[in-house]
Design a protein around this motif. Structure first.
Motif, PDB file in Angstrom:
ATOM      1  N   SER A  40      -1.109  -7.700   4.910  1.00  0.00           N
ATOM      2  CA  SER A  40      -1.677  -6.373   4.694  1.00  0.00           C
ATOM      3  C   SER A  40      -1.357  -5.507   5.908  1.00  0.00           C
ATOM      4  O   SER A  40      -1.562  -5.919   7.047  1.00  0.00           O
ATOM      5  N   GLY A  41      -0.830  -4.309   5.662  1.00  0.00           N
ATOM      6  CA  GLY A  41      -0.511  -3.386   6.752  1.00  0.00           C
ATOM      7  C   GLY A  41       0.871  -3.562   7.348  1.00  0.00           C
ATOM      8  O   GLY A  41       1.224  -2.870   8.306  1.00  0.00           O
TER       9      GLY A  41
ATOM     10  N   LEU B 142      -4.515   4.586   5.421  1.00  0.00           N
ATOM     11  CA  LEU B 142      -4.678   3.136   5.442  1.00  0.00           C
ATOM     12  C   LEU B 142      -3.892   2.506   4.308  1.00  0.00           C
ATOM     13  O   LEU B 142      -3.729   3.117   3.241  1.00  0.00           O
ATOM     14  N   SER B 143      -3.431   1.265   4.516  1.00  0.00           N
ATOM     15  CA  SER B 143      -2.763   0.548   3.432  1.00  0.00           C
ATOM     16  C   SER B 143      -3.803   0.135   2.385  1.00  0.00           C
ATOM     17  O   SER B 143      -5.009   0.191   2.637  1.00  0.00           O
ATOM     18  N   GLY B 144      -3.324  -0.311   1.201  1.00  0.00           N
ATOM     19  CA  GLY B 144      -4.232  -0.718   0.129  1.00  0.00           C
ATOM     20  C   GLY B 144      -5.198  -1.814   0.575  1.00  0.00           C
ATOM     21  O   GLY B 144      -6.406  -1.744   0.345  1.00  0.00           O
ATOM     22  N   GLY B 170      -8.064  -8.786  -3.945  1.00  0.00           N
ATOM     23  CA  GLY B 170      -6.953  -8.506  -4.873  1.00  0.00           C
ATOM     24  C   GLY B 170      -5.726  -7.888  -4.221  1.00  0.00           C
ATOM     25  O   GLY B 170      -4.613  -8.049  -4.698  1.00  0.00           O
ATOM     26  N   ASN B 171      -5.922  -7.145  -3.121  1.00  0.00           N
ATOM     27  CA  ASN B 171      -4.788  -6.497  -2.466  1.00  0.00           C
ATOM     28  C   ASN B 171      -4.499  -7.065  -1.091  1.00  0.00           C
ATOM     29  O   ASN B 171      -3.894  -6.394  -0.255  1.00  0.00           O
ATOM     30  N   THR B 176      -4.731 -13.237   5.071  1.00  0.00           N
ATOM     31  CA  THR B 176      -5.832 -12.293   5.305  1.00  0.00           C
ATOM     32  C   THR B 176      -6.996 -12.579   4.355  1.00  0.00           C
ATOM     33  O   THR B 176      -8.165 -12.503   4.741  1.00  0.00           O
ATOM     34  N   SER B 177      -6.674 -12.937   3.083  1.00  0.00           N
ATOM     35  CA  SER B 177      -7.720 -13.246   2.093  1.00  0.00           C
ATOM     36  C   SER B 177      -8.595 -14.402   2.561  1.00  0.00           C
ATOM     37  O   SER B 177      -9.819 -14.349   2.467  1.00  0.00           O
TER      38      SER B 177
END
Ligand SMILES: Nc1ncnc2c1ncn2[C@@H]1O[C@H](COP(=O)(O)OP(=O)(O)OP(=O)(O)O)[C@@H](O)[C@H]1O
Ligand SMILES: Nc1ncnc2c1ncn2[C@@H]1O[C@H](COP(=O)(O)OP(=O)(O)OP(=O)(O)O)[C@@H](O)[C@H]1O
Ligand SMILES: [Mg+2]
Ligand SMILES: [Mg+2]
Lengths: 228, 228
Positions: A40-41, B142-144, B170-171, B176-177
């Motif tokens: 992410s990012g 910001l990113s999703g 979900g994104n 990171t999740s």
């Protein structure tokens, strides 16, 4: 066919500079299916937006089919996109006042289809993504994954040469995701379309010709799948 | 503690009726971590929205801590939510004119924290989800996945008794999740909060006490995890 050289996108906030893209080089052949992965990012949506001409780079060049996308005037980029590009956005970007069918036919209007043809094509592709009984639902009458599938249908209707898909299965259960990926693969191979798809789910990359891994605004590594 | 009996939510469109919820019965204990799975369109978001009092049922009852949520007046439901509920929406629902820090402190305002305390708590939780260097970015900067993490931080700040999380990872990429899930689990167990989380990713369910599988507006089966 898609040629990216030394691409930078830098956001300045006060006295910090964020390198959303920090020197990207890329070559994609026509008809290739490429998956873009990364934390992410790391810059995936930014890269897709620049490739589609939705934003301008701060440095570097983007060429598609010999045309310098980053040098076109706004009106010409918009025209290029409406004729050649389908885009599945990370947050779908559907039109809230139009129902599912209208959202998909709208995309076809700019491609020169007659209105009876548009409706038929739109219905067909909505049925293929399992939304045949949701044609007249507006976005706020659809589940998250249903909205995502309308966004996919809209991008693919009219068979554009290039599809940019930003996490098209992020809100779908595994079973529906695999069905959608099979459909996408079939359409891409059948029409020799070029696909660049961002995904967080490695399970969705099985049909890709190549995987690109991004980190901190750069492509860290590229991984070609063995030919079958 | 959360008691749902014979719950229905029916949308009428012309002469068709869509049973988004088609008879749901449910019992959740305080401090329980429940994951809700099921195909796209099976009723997961609808169930969460009804439990949080964001929508009213057409039939059946919802009781939380002895209070009939479905019978409260609008102002009382809103008050109940602001004191007891954190909600992570499937499409984040951030306020576009406020930056990440303000989006999170806003939620804390209604819980009676002083302003210096609010800022400190908000900074802390944003750092825990990896956004310590994005505090002053607005949603469109910001990113999703970053927007999704702001939404998570906002829901958890102030330690509400109940957290409803609609596909909170979900994104996010897998790494990171898993970090976010560890953080969520730690906070829930630490404060004995009750969590109902919708997810499409079975990998995110490892810490759940119970998994509920939905299909066509019903809970098809319930699967309790063995105590360690
Ligand atoms: N306002 C509405 N009017 C008509 N139908 C609706 C409305 N809101 C939701 N629905 C329908 O109710 C069903 C359940 O929707 P819901 O959003 O709860 O699904 P979901 O399980 O969260 O799906 P997803 O995994 O795709 O997010 C869907 O088939 C949807 O089309
Ligand atoms: N307008 C902006 N101003 C400042 N920073 C921005 C802006 N837009 C994006 N960024 C930053 O650029 C970086 C890359 O964003 P991008 O949306 O491309 O990430 P991503 O790889 O798509 O992430 P995700 O997987 O979470 O969707 C992020 O760190 C983000 O905070
Ligand atoms: Mg993104
Ligand atoms: Mg949903």
């Amino acid at each position: 066919w898609i040629k990216v050289e030394d691409l930078y996108k830098i956001y300045r906030m006060g006295d910090t500079a964020i390198h959303a893209l920090d020197g990207v080089d890329l070559n994609i052949d026509q008809g290739e299916m490429v998956c873009l992965l990364g934390p992410s990012g790391s810059g995936k949506s930014t890269l897709l937006n620049l490739l589609a001409g939705l934003e301008r780079p701060d440095r570097g060049s983007i060429e598609i089919g010999g045309i310098r996308i980053d040098k076109l005037k706004e009106a010409d980029v918009t025209r290029f996109r409406s004729l050649n590009v389908g885009f599945v956005f990370q947050s779908y970007n559907l039109i809230n006042t139009l129902d599912a069918l209208e959202n998909v036919t709208l995309g076809l209007t700019f491609k020169g289809y007659r209105s009876t043809e548009r409706e038929k094509l739109a219905k067909e592709i909505l049925e293929h993504v399992g939304l045949g009984d949701r044609l007249h639902h507006k976005p706020n009458q659809l589940s998250g994954g249903q909205q995502q599938r309308v966004s996919i249908a809209r991008a693919f209707a009219g068979n554009p040469k290039i599809i940019f898909a930003d996490e098209p299965t992020g809100n779908l259960d595994t079973h529906t995701s695999l069905e959608v990926m099979d459909l996408i693969t079939q359409m891409i191979r059948d029409k020799n379309q070029t696909l660049i798809m961002v995904t967080h789910d490695e399970e969705m990359t099985t049909n890709a010709d190549r995987l690109l891994h991004m980190r901190d605004g750069k492509i860290e590594r590229s991984h070609t799948r063995a030919a079958p």
